[in-house]
Design a protein around this motif. Structure first.
Motif, mmCIF file in Angstrom:
data_model
loop_
_atom_site.group_PDB
_atom_site.id
_atom_site.type_symbol
_atom_site.label_atom_id
_atom_site.label_comp_id
_atom_site.label_asym_id
_atom_site.label_seq_id
_atom_site.Cartn_x
_atom_site.Cartn_y
_atom_site.Cartn_z
ATOM 1 N N ARG A 1 31.865 42.002 35.401
ATOM 2 C CA ARG A 1 32.516 41.133 34.411
ATOM 3 C C ARG A 1 31.572 40.930 33.229
ATOM 4 O O ARG A 1 30.377 40.675 33.429
ATOM 5 C CB ARG A 1 32.852 39.779 35.040
ATOM 6 N N TRP B 1 34.322 33.718 28.119
ATOM 7 C CA TRP B 1 34.257 33.277 29.512
ATOM 8 C C TRP B 1 35.586 32.642 29.872
ATOM 9 O O TRP B 1 36.078 31.789 29.128
ATOM 10 C CB TRP B 1 33.096 32.297 29.717
ATOM 11 N N HIS B 2 36.133 33.079 31.014
ATOM 12 C CA HIS B 2 37.512 32.716 31.351
ATOM 13 C C HIS B 2 37.738 31.212 31.467
ATOM 14 O O HIS B 2 38.846 30.748 31.324
ATOM 15 C CB HIS B 2 37.935 33.414 32.645
ATOM 16 N N GLU B 3 36.670 30.454 31.729
ATOM 17 C CA GLU B 3 36.851 29.005 31.854
ATOM 18 C C GLU B 3 36.801 28.302 30.498
ATOM 19 O O GLU B 3 37.069 27.109 30.409
ATOM 20 C CB GLU B 3 35.767 28.426 32.775
ATOM 21 N N MET C 1 39.572 30.923 25.694
ATOM 22 C CA MET C 1 40.246 32.011 26.405
ATOM 23 C C MET C 1 41.618 31.610 26.940
ATOM 24 O O MET C 1 42.370 32.478 27.392
ATOM 25 C CB MET C 1 39.361 32.565 27.519
ATOM 26 N N GLN C 2 41.935 30.332 26.882
ATOM 27 C CA GLN C 2 43.308 29.945 27.217
ATOM 28 C C GLN C 2 44.254 30.496 26.140
ATOM 29 O O GLN C 2 45.359 30.927 26.413
ATOM 30 C CB GLN C 2 43.453 28.417 27.316
ATOM 31 N N PRO D 1 43.114 35.458 25.603
ATOM 32 C CA PRO D 1 42.685 35.777 26.970
ATOM 33 C C PRO D 1 41.915 37.088 27.122
ATOM 34 O O PRO D 1 41.552 37.430 28.241
ATOM 35 C CB PRO D 1 44.015 35.844 27.720
ATOM 36 N N GLY E 1 41.677 42.843 30.996
ATOM 37 C CA GLY E 1 41.181 41.607 30.407
ATOM 38 C C GLY E 1 40.152 41.819 29.308
ATOM 39 O O GLY E 1 39.599 40.858 28.772
ATOM 40 N N VAL F 1 36.485 36.822 21.822
ATOM 41 C CA VAL F 1 37.774 36.840 22.520
ATOM 42 C C VAL F 1 38.892 37.105 21.508
ATOM 43 O O VAL F 1 38.736 36.874 20.313
ATOM 44 C CB VAL F 1 38.042 35.508 23.249
#
Lengths: 207, 856
Positions: B275, B727-729, B733-734, B737, B808, B847
């Motif tokens: 990742r 970073w997905h958190e 990224m909401q 994505p 992703g 992102v």
């Protein structure tokens, strides 16, 4: 010619060396790098692995130009003898002055795309690029890799061999068992392209 | 103007030369190395190169050096017929290993005679917007007087520092350093680089490297395994691929850790998908297991690292012998007093040469006379000087006057204790079994960890380097054949830095490019007014290559009264300038190139006259300087410039002289071959050891960002923390994505060669690569034009659906100019935010969302 395909990274240095050396007209390439994998350069076959899953991704790069066959289909197809095999070296050569532009050789050759046809007067971004003894390109003639005949005559190797940055291209005499290329074939697995067509190509790909 | 430059001139040369080379470099700024102390080479090699040799009837061959900052520095034959360059081909190095050329180096003819090449000076038509593309042809006389008028006006109104200079990646001595001299003479504010700075900074802190010093890649052949970390070598620096190939032929295994299935991954024995932004976590987990399995190399840790040093819990600093031994304290006080007096004397001696010179002289004396206050280590239950200890404790605590101290190694072990394979697996998305397997590979040394510039291009990127050196330190996997960590850039170890300041010395600070927009907007620097109103750009293209194009277009460009760009084509930056000067290309002038992945300086010979009306950088500086009566300080003869810069005792000791470089075409500046970095456990850090524990973390450069105690605490040891954006958190990224990664492209170097016609036949337009999972979810197919966008901006490119790309993530080859996109451009998407310590461009920490492009 031997190409260590498993170490070819598709950089296209050989293609560009060929293009410049031979002053190849705009949008014509005698030497191209084909992708065995996905549809585009750098794309593999298979599926990106799932986390912890097995990886089936695969990509190979095939530099492709005239195969200088021992039994060339193009020579047989040429109605005027413009395409011929040099008996001494085995290079498949063309005489542009004899070529009538019928494109029979293009149809006969199983290696699609290694030949090009100058439909119009060849156009150049820079006039007079490349070696001064490179072939003069003519309208209504078929062209292809000459194995840099003008360099062979001077005892030099083809431009694609000399300028390969990955050092994966080899050139020599298969009739000489002591040559580097003969030794490579003796000690490595290799393949030739479309052997079922009976053309006996002289470009060997190490696999 | 320039007042200060007239005050100082040639007189201080003899003093400064040699004695304060390091201080001089610090004052000048930029990525210059200090002087090392290499030994002379005893090996004489045959000369193989004769300038201007005749190849054949009617054709002459000149020796050029291709130097686009790909780090390759390939020698090229420049073939000339009838005064025209007709071909470039591979030319030899003395060491045939480095004789090579690539598709870019082979295409110079079409770069030099590019139909889009600038032919004469261009001035933006008065009354038109910048970037509108309305130009008028002007003469050089008009151009130079225009520049001089603006310089006088800007510096007269706002002060000398109101002019700034941005230099790109021209990596020669003559051209690059003549610009350094120019900014010194005119007291111009220098804009510092931020590209790939995190890894460089990490290496400097931990291993004392200047740039990315490393073992030469010809040493890969000595490795049992090559582990490539985020290294897209087969595309970005593919001149090095044959060395990996040859190492594998000799038996080395190749492991590739990369989010993308690169060509390198496709060739490897084992590809480990990871990742993005988590390489540090993987390294820390490996460190933890090395402790747990007791695989540490105790001898190496004792002798070559800070492992046994006691660290004070109150200050975070090493406990020093002057603190525990009154006799040492007394000796230190006496030495410091003597040094202070000597410095004061030198200060007085050079007072007539101005405050800066006198200050530098005093500083040099202070450095020379600095007391060697050894760190304390524990042996036999008591603290003794590190350099006197035979077998100091590696894991220990010690209480000194109520202050708890622990060895650096104890602190490290504690710091990674929670970094289990399970923890790393969750972050990296690498299965625990694979981390186990990788561990077995890594501890079976020697291992060459070949590190690209991807992992360091996240906000946490410095820590990847920090963690990598830490792991290798634990295993003793440094300084030996086949054992290494890092990228590679061998910088010439010394040169005559006084050359920069002979025409005057600047007191302007270096302002980092990432802080530059803020300085322009606020008109302040470090709380004081600091207006910048004019910008010189040479050999660079910040609007294309620096993060956040829109910040440049909406803040930097409008904030400047006058922008001058020196280039050979209309780059993005040139297009937004007020004046564009056509510059000679590499083979239209002579120059000496610096080293990179070849530890050699080389002579690039002039093959033809500058085309059209273009002039060399040196000529341009001379013409401007003449307007200020400083023309004599700016020769147009690059041989004279290079001879002066290479005139340095340390280089002479290495048998590197200008005369030799010119006569033979090259001179190697590293005596051992292959060069092994950190041989015998010697590091150019303050302690002379590998400092996996950083005693006094300081930001790489000054910025407006605040340095908090929490941040300092984070920087002592390698740590993983999430990337700032990718970073997905993260909230970003909401909305966006997809992680947006770039690759350094095959058919350009950064943005160079962007227009070269034959390369555009192979690679005609911007593309972006995306996994089929993400393409299907958006109803997109290969060949569609898509818009990649986020809050910073957007770029439109043709989609290539590729299983090489991690779901992703999207990957784009960089370097296309704005006019080559249907809309936007790639650097629009990159944030100018930066880590306050590494001050790095986070090229990968980006992102985006992707949608079909509906426009034309």
């Amino acid at each position: 010619m031997v190409i260590d395909m498993k170490n070819c990274i598709a950089c296209n240095a050989c293609a560009v060396a060929c293009k410049v050396e031979n002053n190849i007209p705009n949008n014509v390439w005698w030497n191209r790098i084909l992708t065995d994998g996905g549809e585009y350069r750098d794309t593999p076959s298979g599926t990106y692995p799932k986390i912890g899953g097995a990886c089936d991704l695969h990509i190979d790069n095939y530099p492709l130009a005239c195969q200088h066959c021992s039994n060339p289909a193009c020579v047989k197809a040429c109605p005027v003898g413009a395409t011929y095999k040099d008996q001494h070296t085995g290079v498949v050569r063309q005489d542009y002055d004899k070529c009538i532009g019928c494109r029979m050789c293009m149809a006969a050759c199983p290696y699609t795309g290694v030949r090009s046809f100058n439909w119009e007067e060849p156009a150049y971004v820079v006039e007079g690029m490349g070696d001064q003894d490179a072939p003069k390109h003519q309208k209504h003639t078929v062209e292809k890799c000459t194995l840099c005949w003008h360099r062979l005559e001077k005892g030099l190797t083809p431009a694609c061999i000399e300028n390969c940055v990955g050092r994966v291209r080899y050139f020599g005499d298969f009739d000489d068992p002591e040559s580097e290329v003969s030794k490579l074939l003796a000690s490595h697995d290799y393949k030739q392209l479309l052997t079922d067509k009976g053309t006996q190509p002289n470009v060997y790909y190490l696999v | 103007m320039p007042e200060n430059s007239r005050k100082h001139s040639l007189s201080r040369r003899s003093f400064l030369k040699g004695t304060t080379a390091i201080a001089g470099v610090a004052a000048i700024g930029g990525t210059l190395a200090g002087c090392g102390s290499p030994k002379a080479s005893g090996v004489a090699e045959d000369a193989v190169f004769e300038p201007g040799q005749i190849a054949a009837e009617g054709e002459q061959i000149f020796r050029g050096v291709c130097h686009p900052n790909c780090f390759g520095f390939c020698h090229v034959n420049v073939h000339v017929r009838d005064g025209k360059i007709v071909k470039t081909s591979r030319a030899p190095y003395k060491d045939g290993t480095y004789s090579r050329i690539c598709q870019r180096g082979l295409s110079h003819v079409q770069r030099i005679y590019d139909p889009e090449r600038l032919q004469y000076p261009l001035r933006r038509v008065e009354g038109t917007e910048r970037g509108a593309g309305e130009w008028e042809r002007i003469s050089w006389d008009e151009a130079i007087s225009d520049i001089a008028e603006h310089m006088k006006q800007v510096q007269g109104t706002y002060g000398p520092k109101a002019i700034a200079k941005y230099g790109g990646s021209n990596v020669t001595f003559g051209t690059t350093f003549q610009w350094s001299r120019f900014i010194q003479a005119f007291d111009i504010t220098s804009i510092g680089t931020a590209a790939d700075a995190a890894s460089m900074y990490g290496g400097t802190l931990v291993a004392g490297t200047s740039t990315w010093e490393n073992s030469e890649r010809t040493d890969l052949v000595n490795a049992k395994t090559i582990v490539a970390w985020g290294d897209n070598l087969t595309v970005a620096q593919h001149h090095m691929w044959h060395l990996v190939k040859e190492a594998r032929d000799a038996g080395a295994k190749l492991v590739v850790i990369d989010p993308t299935f690169t060509q390198l991954a496709s060739k490897s024995d084992w590809w480990i998908p990871i990742r993005p932004g988590t390489d540090t976590a993987l390294l820390l987990a490996l460190c933890n297991r090395v402790f747990k399995d007791d695989r540490i190399d105790e001898e190496y840790l004792r002798s070559a690292t800070v492992a046994p040093f006691l660290v004070r819990s109150d200050t975070g600093r090493f406990l020093r012998m002057s603190e525990v031994d009154p006799a040492v304290a007394a000796a230190k006080a006496a030495q410091e007093k003597a040094a202070g007096e000597a410095a004061a004397a030198v200060m007085a001696q050079y007072a007539d040469q101005g405050e800066i010179v006198a200050g530098m002289a005093a500083q040099a004396v202070m450095q020379q006379m600095a007391f060697d206050d050894q760190p304390a280590v524990l042996q036999g239950g008591r603290p003794i000087a590190a350099n006197e200890a035979g077998a100091p404790e590696l894991f220990a605590t010690y209480t000194y006057e109520g202050v708890n101290c622990q060895t650096a190694l104890s602190l490290l072990r504690e710091n990674v204790r929670a970094n289990s394979f399970e923890w790393a697996s969750e972050l990296t998305e690498i299965p625990v079994e694979d981390i186990e397997r990788l561990y077995d590979v890594v501890v079976d040394t020697p291992v060459s960890h070949m590190v690209g510039y991807g992992p360091q291009a996240y906000s946490n990127g410095k820590h990847t380097y920090h963690a990598g050196y830490t792991l290798c330190g634990l295993l003793g996997n440094l300084g030996k054949p086949g054992a290494s960590w890092g990228s590679e850039w061998m910088f010439c170890p010394a040169f005559n830095t006084t050359y920069f300041i002979e025409a005057g010395m600047s007191v302007a600070p270096e302002i980092n490019v990432l802080a530059f927009p803020e300085v322009i907007e606020s008109g302040t620097w470090q709380g004081n007014p600091y207006p910048i109103k004019m910008l010189f750009v040479h050999g660079g293209n910040p609007i294309n290559c620096s993060p956040d194009t829109n910040v440049w277009l909406n803040t930097v460009v409008p904030g400047l009264d006058y922008i001058v760009t020196v280039d050979s084509v209309l780059t993005d930056t040139a297009r937004y300038s007020d004046l564009v000067l056509p510059v000679a290309q590499w083979f239209e002038q002579s120059d000496v190139t610096q080293g990179g992945e070849v530890p050699t300086v080389s002579y690039s010979e002039k093959a033809i006259e500058p085309l059209y009306e273009s002039k060399t950088d040196a000529e341009i500086m001379h013409l401007i300087a003449e307007q200020f009566g400083l023309g004599d300080f700016f020769t147009t003869d690059t041989d004279v410039i290079n001879a002066a810069i290479l005139d340095c005792d340390e280089l002479k000791a290495l048998d590197v002289t200008f005369e030799k470089v010119k006569a033979e075409g090259e001179a190697r500046f590293v005596p051992d071959n292959p060069h092994i970095a950190f041989r015998d456990g010697v590091f150019n850090t303050p302690t002379g050891r590998l400092e996996f524990y950083v005693e006094d973390p300081q930001p790489r450069c000054q910025t407006p960002k605040e340095i908090t105690p929490e941040l300092i605490e984070r920087e002592h040891l390698a740590n993983w923390f999430p990337p700032a954006e990718a970073w997905h958190e993260n909230e970003a990224m909401q909305k966006y994505p997809l992680v947006c990664n770039s690759e350094r492209p095959r058919f350009r170097v950064h943005s160079q060669w962007f227009g070269t016609p034959l390369l555009r036949e192979l690679d005609p337009e911007p593309i972006v690569k995306m996994n089929s999972v993400d393409a299907d979810a958006r109803g997109l197919e290969s060949g569609d034009y898509v818009e990649c966008f986020n809050d910073h901006g957007h770029a439109v490119a043709k989609l290539v659906v590729s299983e090489a790309v991690r779901p992703g993530v999207v990957v784009y080859p960089k370097g296309w100019q704005r006019h080559q996109h249907k809309a936007g451009s790639w650097s629009e998407l990159i944030s100018t935010d930066y880590d306050p310590f590494s001050v790095n461009s986070n090229f990968m920490d980006v992102v985006c969302e992707v949608r079909a492009w509906e426009g034309e």
